[in-house]
Design an enzyme around this catalytic site. Structure first.
Site, PDB file in Angstrom:
ATOM      1  CG  ASP A  30      -0.159  -0.011   2.442  1.00 47.17           C
ATOM      2  OD1 ASP A  30       0.886  -0.994   2.487  1.00 47.17           O
ATOM      3  OD2 ASP A  30      -0.517   0.686   3.616  1.00 47.17           O
ATOM      4  CD  GLU A  31      -0.929   4.670   3.139  1.00 46.91           C
ATOM      5  OE1 GLU A  31      -1.992   5.576   3.226  1.00 46.91           O
ATOM      6  OE2 GLU A  31      -0.190   4.419   4.132  1.00 46.91           O
ATOM      7  CG  LEU A  32       5.249   1.426  -3.594  1.00 48.87           C
ATOM      8  CD1 LEU A  32       5.551   1.073  -4.804  1.00 48.87           C
ATOM      9  CD2 LEU A  32       6.186   1.622  -2.333  1.00 48.87           C
TER      10      LEU A  32
END
Lengths: 558, 558
Positions: free
Chosen positions: B334-336
C-alpha cells in the site's frame, strides 16, 4: 535572566521540563543532572501541628518517586542519560515548610474552602549541587501542589532516579480557582474504585474540583439516608449504588488530594428515575415518543408546580448537601422540556389554580430549593439554561456552567453571573463515538467530531468577554457523559485529554507570557500520559512511540 | 414451521435468542426454560482419535458455562426468569460427534487449511425435555464453532445456569470463508498477552483470520531468525519484540481457536524501520518534509530496483513464511510514494542501467518475492494499490484487500482477483479519534467520522458487483491501525465493534432471508458485549444500561 536560562534549557534539551503538567507559571530550570540519594526523604516536620493527610501525601510522593519507573521519552530512553547521571550530584532530601505566619490546617480543610479563599501556590527550589530541595507554601494545599510538581521531575533507569534539568526554581499558583472534571454516574454506573483512581489522576494534574453528576433519568444510584426508596427503586441494581459511607469516603479521598466534590442532583429535568419510587412527582414519565418530551430517553421531569414536589426536592437537596463539606452544590437545571409540562394535566391544573406562568412557577421552585441550600451555607450551581432560557430569580453569587456552546459564556457574563467554562464544543469528552440511540444506522454523535486534546488545549476562556467580565470566569472543566462509557473505557476516554483543561486553567499562558501552544505541550502531555500508565491509569496513547521519542518529527510540516 | 416457531419466540420473548452472535444461518428456538444439570458435561469421546485441542476447547466451554455469571439483559435481570426456571427440565450433557465418514483431525489443522477447503459448519440440537443435547459436524473446527454457539445460550442467576429459549435446533455454516480482524503492532507495540486475549474474543464471534500487520516504518518488532538485526535495531526496545517462540505460540493459540494467522510484512513501502539495520536498502529514509515522501512519518521505502534489496526481501519474506502454517501471506503493497524514488539517486541510476520503468521494476520485484512465497506453498495477499494503481503482474489466485474505499471492490473484481472487504469507510476502527500528527490544533482524523458498529453492520459486501463477480468476495475484516492505540485502549476500541463484520460475513442475511438490521442486532450485540466483559475483555458499552435492559425503548423513533 530566568527566562534566558529556560530558553537555553529548551534549546539544549528539548525535553528538559517535559515531565511537568500543568506547566508552572514561573519556572527556571537548568541542564544539570541530579539524582535522588538512595536515602532520599521528604521532611515535613516543620509543619506544625502535623497534618495526617499531608504526611500521607508525603509518603505517597516518596512511593511514586520509587515506583514510577518512568524512563525518559527520548531516543535511547534512559540509557541516553546515563553518562551525565553517573557523575551527577545527589539530592538528599526535600524540606517542606509553611510561610511565616501561616497556620497549619489539613489539606482536606483547605481543599473545600470557598473558591477564591484557597491557597494553592507554592515555591519549589531544587538545587543542582547536592544541597537539599525546599518547598514552601502558605498552606498544606500549596505544599501538596508542590509535591505533585516535584514528583513529575524524575525519571528512572538502571536503578537511578534522576533529572537532567536541575537546578529548578519554581514559583507557582493557579490562574483560575476552578479546575474541574465532571463524571456522569447515572447513564452507566462506576464503582467507587474507579472514582478513586480518577481522583488520583485528577490530582496529578492539579484538577481541584470533582463535578459529580450523580443522578439522571436513567438511574438514581445515590442512597439518601432520608429517602432510601430513591436508590432502592431507581438504581440499576442493589449493588450499583453509592451508600452514604461511599460518599463520605469519596469526599474524604478527594479532599486529601486537594479536590473539592461538587455534587449535582439534576432538577427539575433529568429525573425520570425518581418516578421509580415516586411516580406521582414526575410528569411525562417514560412518555413516548421520547423525542417529544426529552433530549434522550427516558423522558421524565419533576412536577415543580406541585407544592409536595417542591417540598420533597428542597428536602432532598438539603439532606444531601448538609452531609458534604463543599461550599458548592449543583441543582442542575439543563434541558427542561416545556412540552412535557404542556401535556401534563396536573401541571396545567396547578398553574391555573395558582395563576402562575410555568416560568414563574419554575422560579418559585428554584428559589425554594436554592434557599434551603443557601441556608446550609452552599453556593448554588446551575447549568446555563437557568439564566439564558428561563427567567429564574437566582442569588447573585450563583455559579453558572456554560455547556451548550462556548459562545454562550459572554451571554452569561452579560447577566452578571460567575461562570465555569464547560462548553460542549471544546470540553465534552464523549463526542465523536457515533450515535447511541437505536434504530439509527447512519447516526453520528450529536456533538461530532471528537474533541481532541488539541482543541481543548487551544480554548480561550476569556474570548468575547469584556475586561470587566473577566473576573467572572472561575475556571473550567472537561466532562464525560456516559451514555457510551463505563468502567471498561473510563481511563482511555478521559486521560490524558482531561489534562488539557487542567493546564488551560492553571497555567493559562506560557511561563514566558505567550499563548499556550500545542507543539510545546505535546512532549509534556506524552510524558504525563506515560507516567499515568506507570501509576495504573490506562491513559490512551497519542501517537506512535516513534513520534513520542522524537519531539516535532511528526509535526504536520516537519 | 421453523420460521413460525422463531417468530413466535421473538414475539413472546424479545430477548429469546439475544445471546447468539453471529446469528446462526438456520435456527429455530422455543420459549421453554431449561437449566444445566449441576453435573452437566460435554462428551467428546465419539471423536476418534481424540484431538487435544478439541478436548481443551471442551474444557474451556465447560469453564465458560460455569464462570460467565452472565445475567440476562432484561428488566429485573435474572430474578425475572426464576419463576419459569425453577420448574424447568435439566440438561444432562452435550454430546459431540463427527458426521459419518468424517476424519478426526485437530482444530488447529483444520483452521489453517486453504480458504474454501475448511469445514466450519455444524448442527446443534438442544431439546427442552431433559434429553441430551447433540452437536455434530464434519470437522473438529465445525464442532468448535458449535461449542461457541452453545456457550452463548446460557445465563446465570442465583446459582442456576439456564436458558429460556429451549428447544434449539440449529444448522449453521458461514456465508463467507474469510472473516478477519487486523491489528497493527508496529505503530505501537502490543504484548503477547494482549494478542492472546484478542484471539479469544475473536473466536467468541467466530472470526477465523488474524491479519497481523506486524511491521511498519515506525518499528520492526518481528525477530527473524535469519535477520536478527532487523528487530535488534528496528524494534522500539529489546522487550518490544515478538520472538520466534512468541510467533509460534500465537499461531498455535490462534489455530486451536479456529483462527488462521495471516502475517503481513508490508513492502516495499512502510519500511523505514528496516533502515535502522540496513540503511543501504531504504530510499528517502526519514526524509523531510515527510509529507513529500510518505503518507505519515517517517518516510522510507525499500529500493526495489536494487538486486540486493530484491534478494534480501525475497529471503526475508520466505524465511518468515516458511515458519507459518497458513496458506496465505501478505506482502502489503500500500501507499507507495513515487516521489521518494524520483528523488533517490540510486534508484534512478538503477532504472537507467536496467532500462526498466519504475513500474516494470516494481513488477519484477513483486514477481520475485511472490514467486518465493508461492514456492513455499503460500497464496500472496496484497493491498488494492498493487492492482489498481500499479500494473504488477500477479498470480491469478492472489488475494487483494480493498481498503481505500468500498467503491474500489468493483474495480478489483473487474480485474478478476479474489478480494477481502476491508474498506476504511466502513471497517477502520481507528477513525474519528482526532488527528495525531503534531502542530495541528484543528486536525481531525483523516477518515472521520468514527465508524460505528451500525455502519459496519450495514455494509453490503456485494454492492456494485455482478453475479459473476460475487464468488470473488472471500469475506472481510475490521482493522485497527494503532497510531492512537496501545494496550491501554485495545479492548474498548475493538470490541464489540469488530463483532459487526463477524456477523456480516458469517450470517450475511437474517435467518429468515431478509437483510441484517441494526434494530434486531442491538440486543444481541449488547449481550455478547456483556459476555465479553464477564470473560475479561474490556468491551465498550453501547448505551446506558437503562436502554440495554429495554430493547427498542431507546430507538430513535421509540
Amino acid at each position: 535572566m530566568a527566562g534566558i536560562l529556560l530558553l537555553l534549557a529548551l534549546a539544549v534539551f528539548p525535553g528538559a521540563v517535559q515531565g511537568l503538567w500543568p506547566m508552572p507559571r514561573s519556572i527556571t530550570s537548568g541542564t544539570t543532572a541530579l539524582k535522588l540519594s538512595p536515602g532520599f526523604y521528604i521532611q515535613a516536620s516543620a509543619v506544625n501541628p502535623p497534618q495526617a493527610d499531608l504526611l500521607a501525601a508525603v509518603a505517597q510522593t516518596e512511593l511514586y518517586l520509587r515506583t514510577d519507573n518512568m524512563q525518559r521519552l527520548v531516543l535511547g530512553r534512559g540509557a541516553y542519560d546515563m553518562s551525565v547521571v553517573q557523575s551527577a550530584s545527589t539530592l538528599p532530601s526535600l524540606t517542606l515548610s509553611l510561610e511565616p505566619g501561616a497556620t497549619a490546617e489539613s489539606i482536606s480543610t483547605e481543599a473545600v474552602k470557598a473558591l477564591g479563599s484557597r491557597s494553592e501556590g507554592y515555591s519549589l527550589t531544587v538545587p543542582s549541587d547536592g544541597s537539599a530541595a525546599t518547598l514552601t507554601a502558605n498552606s498544606t494545599l500549596g505544599l501538596f501542589r508542590g509535591l505533585t510538581t516535584f514528583s513529575q521531575m524524575w525519571y528512572e533507569y538502571d536503578g537511578q532516579i534522576y533529572t537532567i534539568s536541575a537546578p529548578y526554581d519554581i514559583v507557582d499558583s493557579p490562574a483560575y480557582p476552578f479546575r474541574g472534571f465532571m463524571l456522569d454516574t447515572a447513564r452507566n454506573y462506576f464503582p467507587v474504585s474507579d472514582i478513586y483512581r480518577t481522583l488520583d489522576a485528577m490530582s496529578w494534574v492539579k484538577i481541584n474540583t470533582f463535578h459529580w453528576h450523580i443522578t439522571d433519568s436513567q438511574s438514581f444510584p445515590l442512597i439518601v439516608a432520608e429517602y432510601p426508596e430513591l436508590a432502592q427503586y431507581g438504581a440499576y441494581s442493589s449493588s450499583d449504588v453509592y451508600t452514604p459511607t461511599d460518599i463520605q469516603n469519596i469526599v474524604s479521598y478527594a479532599a486529601a488530594r486537594g479536590i473539592d466534590v461538587l455534587l449535582e442532583i439534576d432538577t427539575p429535568g433529568h429525573t425520570a428515575s425518581i418516578a421509580d419510587s415516586h411516580p406521582e412527582y414526575v410528569a411525562c414519565n417514560q412518555a413516548t415518543p421520547w423525542g417529544d418530551f426529552a433530549n434522550e430517553p427516558p423522558a421524565g421531569q419533576l412536577r415543580f408546580t406541585d407544592p409536595a414536589v417542591r417540598n420533597f426536592t428542597t428536602s432532598l437537596l438539603s439532606s444531601v448537601a448538609k452531609t458534604l463539606p463543599s461550599t458548592m452544590f449543583s441543582t442542575g437545571g439543563d434541558e427542561l422540556n416545556i412540552n412535557c409540562y404542556t401535556q401534563d394535566n396536573q401541571t396545567q391544573a396547578e398553574l391555573i389554580s395558582t395563576g402562575l406562568t410555568l416560568e414563574e412557577a419554575l422560579s418559585a421552585f428554584t428559589q425554594q430549593t436554592h434557599g434551603s441550600l443557601i441556608a446550609e451555607g452552599k453556593t448554588p450551581v446551575v447549568w446555563e439554561e437557568m439564566v439564558l432560557d428561563h427567567n429564574v430569580t437566582l442569588a447573585n453569587d450563583t455559579i453558572v456552567m456554560v455547556w451548550i456552546s462556548s459562545a454562550d459564556a459572554a451571554s452569561v457574563a452579560d447577566k452578571g453571573f460567575r461562570l465555569v467554562q464547560a462548553p460542549s464544543d471544546y470540553f465534552y469528552l464523549d463526542c465523536g463515538g457515533g450515535g447511541w440511540v437505536g434504530d439509527n444506522p447512519a447516526g453520528n454523535s450529536w456533538c461530532d467530531p471528537f474533541k481532541t486534546w488539541q482543541r481543548a488545549y487551544t480554548y480561550d476562556p476569556l474570548a468575547n468577554l469584556t475586561a470587566a467580565q473577566i473576573p467572572l470566569v472561575l475556571g473550567g472543566e472537561q466532562l464525560l457523559w456516559t451514555e457510551q462509557s463505563s468502567p471498561t473505557n473510563l481511563d482511555p476516554i478521559v486521560w490524558p485529554r482531561a489534562a488539557a483543561s487542567a493546564e488551560v486553567f492553571w497555567t493559562a499562558t506560557s511561563p514566558g507570557g505567550g499563548a499556550l501552544n500545542v507543539t510545546e505541550a505535546l512532549p509534556r502531555l506524552h510524558d504525563i500520559r506515560f507516567r499515568m500508565v506507570q501509576r495504573g491509569v490506562n491513559a490512551i496513547v497519542l501517537q506512535p512511540l516513534w513520534c513520542a521519542l522524537r519531539p516535532d518529527a511528526c509535526d504536520i510540516n516537519a
